[in-house]
Enzyme design. Sequence first.
Site, PDB file in Angstrom:
ATOM      1  N   ASP A  29       0.831  -1.210   0.000  1.00  0.00           N
ATOM      2  CA  ASP A  29       0.000   0.000   0.000  1.00  0.00           C
ATOM      3  C   ASP A  29       0.869   1.264   0.000  1.00  0.00           C
ATOM      4  OD1 ASP A  29      -2.402   1.338  -0.077  1.00  0.00           O
ATOM      5  OD2 ASP A  29      -2.708   1.269   2.093  1.00  0.00           O
ATOM      6  N   TRP A  34       2.953   7.954  -2.393  1.00  0.00           N
ATOM      7  CA  TRP A  34       4.363   8.122  -2.763  1.00  0.00           C
ATOM      8  C   TRP A  34       4.469   9.084  -3.959  1.00  0.00           C
ATOM      9  CZ3 TRP A  34       7.327   7.427  -7.102  1.00  0.00           C
ATOM     10  CH2 TRP A  34       8.715   7.362  -6.928  1.00  0.00           C
ATOM     11  N   THR A  75     -10.820  -6.731  -5.099  1.00  0.00           N
ATOM     12  CA  THR A  75     -12.127  -6.673  -5.773  1.00  0.00           C
ATOM     13  C   THR A  75     -12.730  -5.265  -5.634  1.00  0.00           C
ATOM     14  OG1 THR A  75     -13.046  -7.656  -3.750  1.00  0.00           O
ATOM     15  CG2 THR A  75     -12.748  -9.129  -5.613  1.00  0.00           C
ATOM     16  N   ASN A  77     -10.838  -2.499  -5.794  1.00  0.00           N
ATOM     17  CA  ASN A  77     -10.024  -1.545  -6.565  1.00  0.00           C
ATOM     18  C   ASN A  77     -10.626  -1.210  -7.942  1.00  0.00           C
ATOM     19  OD1 ASN A  77      -6.849  -2.785  -5.245  1.00  0.00           O
ATOM     20  ND2 ASN A  77      -8.056  -1.032  -4.579  1.00  0.00           N
ATOM     21  N   ARG A  80     -11.807   2.432  -8.572  1.00  0.00           N
ATOM     22  CA  ARG A  80     -10.884   3.565  -8.821  1.00  0.00           C
ATOM     23  C   ARG A  80     -11.154   4.151 -10.212  1.00  0.00           C
ATOM     24  NH1 ARG A  80      -5.150   2.423  -5.923  1.00  0.00           N
ATOM     25  NH2 ARG A  80      -6.028   1.728  -3.939  1.00  0.00           N
TER      26      ARG A  80
HETATM   27  C1  IPE Z   1      -5.337  -2.790  -0.441  1.00  0.00           C
HETATM   28  O1  IPE Z   1      -5.002  -1.470  -0.579  1.00  0.00           O
HETATM   29  C2  IPE Z   1      -5.327  -3.448  -1.797  1.00  0.00           C
HETATM   30  C3  IPE Z   1      -4.011  -3.625  -2.407  1.00  0.00           C
HETATM   31  C4  IPE Z   1      -2.891  -3.311  -1.870  1.00  0.00           C
HETATM   32  C5  IPE Z   1      -4.029  -4.215  -3.714  1.00  0.00           C
HETATM   33  P1  IPE Z   1      -6.124  -0.333  -0.740  1.00  0.00           P
HETATM   34  O2  IPE Z   1      -5.409   0.963  -0.822  1.00  0.00           O
HETATM   35  O3  IPE Z   1      -7.028  -0.670  -1.859  1.00  0.00           O
HETATM   36  O4  IPE Z   1      -6.935  -0.493   0.603  1.00  0.00           O
HETATM   37  P2  IPE Z   1      -7.723   0.600   1.461  1.00  0.00           P
HETATM   38  O5  IPE Z   1      -8.629   1.322   0.512  1.00  0.00           O
HETATM   39  O6  IPE Z   1      -6.706   1.508   2.060  1.00  0.00           O
HETATM   40  O7  IPE Z   1      -8.430  -0.200   2.517  1.00  0.00           O
HETATM   41  C1  IPE Z   2      -1.428   0.186  -3.445  1.00  0.00           C
HETATM   42  O1  IPE Z   2      -1.196   1.551  -3.441  1.00  0.00           O
HETATM   43  C2  IPE Z   2      -1.530  -0.372  -4.844  1.00  0.00           C
HETATM   44  C3  IPE Z   2      -2.880  -0.825  -5.229  1.00  0.00           C
HETATM   45  C4  IPE Z   2      -3.939  -0.831  -4.455  1.00  0.00           C
HETATM   46  C5  IPE Z   2      -3.035  -1.283  -6.600  1.00  0.00           C
HETATM   47  P1  IPE Z   2      -2.388   2.561  -3.479  1.00  0.00           P
HETATM   48  O2  IPE Z   2      -2.717   2.858  -4.905  1.00  0.00           O
HETATM   49  O3  IPE Z   2      -3.514   2.095  -2.660  1.00  0.00           O
HETATM   50  O4  IPE Z   2      -1.726   3.851  -2.827  1.00  0.00           O
HETATM   51  P2  IPE Z   2      -2.405   4.832  -1.780  1.00  0.00           P
HETATM   52  O5  IPE Z   2      -2.914   4.003  -0.660  1.00  0.00           O
HETATM   53  O6  IPE Z   2      -3.503   5.541  -2.509  1.00  0.00           O
HETATM   54  O7  IPE Z   2      -1.306   5.740  -1.371  1.00  0.00           O
HETATM   55 MG    MG Z   3      -4.058   2.332  -0.729  1.00  0.00          MG
END
Ligand code: IPE
Ligand code: IPE
Ligand code: MG
Length: 249
Positions: A29, A34, A75, A77, A80
Amino acid sequence: MTAEQTVQYPLPQELHRDRLPRHVAVIMDGNGRWAKRRGLPRIMGHRRGVDTLKKLLRCSRDWGIGALTAYAFSTENWGRPLEEVEFLMTLFERVLRQELKEMMAENVCINFVGNLKALPQSLQAEIYRAVQLTRSNAGIRFTIATNYGGRQEIVQAAQNLAVQVQKGLLQPDEIDEALFSRHLYTAGAPDPDLLIRTSGEMRISNFLLWQLAYAEFYVTDTLWPDFDVTEFHQAIAAYQQRERRFGKV
Ligand code: IPE
Ligand code: IPE
Ligand code: MG
């Protein structure tokens, strides 16, 4: 590990070889944060995140950790922005294609968990190819959770079992934990001993709900693209300090 494979990461002296986790799971995460901190689009964070994963995989293999599971796409994601989802699907496909030769050379057995049927066809084809080609590799079992949801996994296991009961092949009281486990995506694999989550969030986000029942958790504020072998070492060292009781005294 075969003799011709070079070890880039010797096991640090501080770590006990006989108490390494057999299976490490990671919630990768913080890619978006970043990138945001650098004024870059979120996708740049995902791209950098791949480098972290590659390093960690090699390091895990060299140290003798048997299995590494990485959460790449949940599931949830799909919710987004379309542009980010499409970038991630293309990235997964490209990385799989580009890294396959090296995975073979490094004796990595690639495996996927999740509802793969909902992924783009071209990605499914790449996944199939990688899994087939690397299936006999024994250096490390590397599992990528893609379109994975712990609840979804449990529901599909329940559906499979219900069908068997309906067909008269199974009695309801024959369903126990061992049988149920065999209907999960992770059938046959040991449960994770250690779960690492980067970026400080103290939650499980629908990852391996069943399998993490007795995993040790290590959460760090470090964002995934900045996570490195030094911190991985710290996570394993912390794990080795833990007293695992499994409900006993
Ligand atoms: C969890 O991260 C899923 C992955 C790392 C693929 P998310 O960023 O989607 O989770 P939440 O929204 O912080 O719970
Ligand atoms: C994790 O990083 C990668 C995926 C969930 C694919 P994030 O995209 O969730 O990054 P943050 O949490 O928004 O910083
Ligand atoms: Mg995240």
